[in-house]
Design an enzyme around this catalytic site. Structure first.
Site, short mmCIF file in Angstrom:
data_model
loop_
_atom_site.label_atom_id
_atom_site.label_comp_id
_atom_site.label_asym_id
_atom_site.label_seq_id
_atom_site.Cartn_x
_atom_site.Cartn_y
_atom_site.Cartn_z
N GLY A 71 0.84 -1.20 0.00
CA GLY A 71 0.00 0.00 0.00
C GLY A 71 0.87 1.25 0.00
O GLY A 71 0.57 2.24 -0.67
N THR A 72 1.96 1.19 0.74
CA THR A 72 2.90 2.31 0.78
C THR A 72 3.46 2.60 -0.61
O THR A 72 3.55 3.76 -1.02
CB THR A 72 4.04 1.99 1.78
OG1 THR A 72 3.54 2.15 3.10
CG2 THR A 72 5.23 2.91 1.58
N THR A 237 9.44 -8.69 -11.85
CA THR A 237 8.67 -9.92 -11.97
C THR A 237 7.54 -9.92 -10.95
O THR A 237 7.75 -9.61 -9.78
CB THR A 237 9.59 -11.14 -11.74
OG1 THR A 237 10.60 -11.11 -12.75
CG2 THR A 237 8.82 -12.44 -11.84
N CYS A 325 5.55 8.43 23.28
CA CYS A 325 6.47 7.42 23.81
C CYS A 325 6.42 6.12 23.02
O CYS A 325 7.35 5.32 23.08
CB CYS A 325 6.13 7.12 25.27
SG CYS A 325 6.22 8.57 26.30
#
Lengths: 395, 138
Positions: A71-72, A237, A325
């Site tokens: 998707g990226t 490919t 964090c």
């Protein structure tokens, strides 16, 4: 130990039928789809069958589907490839403030290449207002990209409305539909976009494959140069087993969509209702109704997300968080920030994303496990102390 | 999730000395909620020794583990010994902290030091503090 996977936005499990469909292409059907012999024919036919299934899922023509590696990659391809193909007409690009990094960072790269970039703000529910998009579009805008839904807060965008605004200006309109394709109805003609990204690791298919739908006649600059695969627009490919898996996952998603949505939204509403009633000072993030069927996202005040994830994980529960964090860069989620959530509240981000395998018992398990975790961290939190003392002082 | 040492996990899962001291002799607060971590240390001093140390922490797993181990390291020590607890010693005692957590979450020694400052100030004594961290505010 009891275990509950509630992190389907990170990735979904592979359905057994999808795996079964893929296995022959990892074994006996190993041919290269470009080869001119039986081995090549078998692989090519499988790839083309999958292309047809993906097209059917989103109401497109098979020849409009370009397979990618993720998707990226589809998002990078769309943002860079469409902008570069149009640059003689202008060098201005518009995206929303809550895009996935694969759109945001691709657009920032365009900036380095001499394009100008504007980001459309969102409201407190994470909704992009079409009027705001119109305000950001200039004479030289060549590309607009707004995601169909944000997986972090679940908000579904009014893409068809935004498309009407963009169409008037002549710019191209791309939508990142990674969070929606295979989960809720996605029809490219109804959405009115020119390009759309998708990946099956969000709908029970394999990782390492995605697709870009590109409306017939829209020009794009190839992203990976090489041979003639995917019409010369995406060389390399073909990942045949993964593409077959994508096709099978698309076919199943189309067949089962209504029942899947019903299943997920019942569980989601049970989780949202249960959690808000059991844990005070908790905000539901994202839109209350226009949201993905499996998304239950919150900010739990006075405590921090990573600490919650660690304690949940200790009890076998998988969730995620947009807290500073939790991120490697130690910055709170740009999505929560864009929605106007203060940084100290965004620290308490906690996201549950439900999947087909979840049952009512999983939800009840979370509802039982989370309140003591929140209590324990709040007892430790100087912020909670200050809040309680402030209340006693009558402020 | 970051990869934490067994020692960090132990102090996160079973933090020692959580709480506050109602009649504390010194209180030290560092960090702020906006930058993600906030720690408050409370000390009770008797004959130049830390008779009791308690803390409250808002932050990630590392921040909680840091506070816990600092409270343990400081308990019963003289004020001078307590001053010698540094972020580097704390990280060492915890068998390491992830690189990106080293600075933001390792505020325990500072908070303790600030509590000692507060005690000395209340006693009317001159405060000879170590250099201040960037997260501290006067």
């Amino acid at each position: 130990m009891k275990r509950a996977y509630l992190d389907n936005a990170s990735t979904t499990p592979i359905l057994p039928d999808v795996l079964e469909a893929m296995l022959p292409y990892l074994k006996e059907y190993y041919g290269n789809p470009q080869s001119l012999h039986d081995w090549g024919d078998e692989a090519r036919e499988a790839v083309e069958e999958a292309r047809g299934k993906v097209a059917t899922l989103i109401g497109a023509q098979p020849e409009e589907i370009i397979f990618t590696g993720s998707g990226t990659e589809a998002n990078n391809f769309a943002i860079k490839g469409l902008a570069l193909a149009q640059q003689s007409q202008g060098k201005h690009v518009v995206i929303s403030a809550i895009e996935h990094y694969s759109v945001l960072h691709a657009a920032k790269t365009l900036e380095k290449w001499g394009f100008e970039l504007d980001q459309v703000p969102v409201d407190k529910h994470g909704v992009v207002n079409p009027d705001e998009v119109e305000r950001c579009i200039e004479d030289d805008t060549v590309l607009v990209s707004v995601m169909h839904a944000n997986s972090e807060v679940g908000t579904i965008q009014p893409i068809a409305e935004i498309a009407k605004v963009v169409k008037k200006t002549g710019a191209l309109f791309h939508t990142d539909a990674v969070a929606t394709t295979g989960t809720i109805p996605v029809d490219v003609r109804e959405l009115g976009v020119n390009a759309l990204s998708l990946t099956p690791n969000q709908f029970y298919g394999p990782k390492g494959v995605g697709a870009l739908w590109l409306k017939k006649g829209v020009r794009i600059i190839p992203f990976i140069d090489g041979g003639v695969q995917e019409g010369g627009r995406r060389a390399g490919t073909e990942n045949v087993p993964a593409i077959v898996g994508l096709g099978k996952a698309a076919e199943l998603a189309k067949e089962e969509m209504a029942s899947r949505m019903a299943h997920l939204s019942v569980l989601r509403d049970r989780l949202i209702g249960g959690l808000l009633s059991r844990i005070g000072h908790t905000i539901l993030t994202g839109h209350p109704t226009q949201r993905l069927p499996g998304n239950a996202s919150f900010c739990i005040e006075f405590i921090e997300g990573e600490a919650m994830l660690m304690l949940l994980s200790h009890q076998g529960i998988a969730a995620s968080s947009g807290s500073a964090c939790t991120s490697k860069a130690l910055k709170s989620s740009h999505v929560l920030t864009a929605m106007g959530i203060p940084p100290e509240v965004a620290q308490g981000s906690l996201l549950f994303t439900l999947g087909l395998e979840n049952i009512e018992e999983d939800i009840d398990y979370v509802l039982e496990a989370l309140p003591p975790i929140v209590d324990r961290l709040r007892q430790m939190s100087p912020l909670y102390d200050k809040f309680l003392k402030g209340k006693q002082g009558g402020r | 999730m970051p990869v934490y040492s067994d020692k960090v996990m132990d102090h996160f899962m079973n933090p020692r000395n959580v709480g506050e001291i109602a009649d504390a002799d010194g209180i030290g607060e560092v960090g702020n909620p906006v930058c993600g971590d906030m720690m408050t240390f409370y000390i009770k001093v008797d004959n130049n020794h830390l008779r009791d140390v308690k803390f409250k922490t808002f932050g990630c797993g590392a921040a909680i583990a840091v506070s816990s181990i600092v409270s343990e390291m400081a308990m019963g020590k003289t004020l001078e010994e307590a001053r010698k607890i540094t972020p580097a010693l704390v990280a060492q005692e915890l068998e390491g902290l992830p690189k990106n957590k080293y600075h933001c979450s390792n505020l325990g020694a500072q908070a303790l030091n600030k509590a000692v400052d507060d005690y000395l100030k209340k006693q009317g004594k001159e405060v000879k503090s170590r250099r201040r961290g960037k997260n501290e505010k006067e």
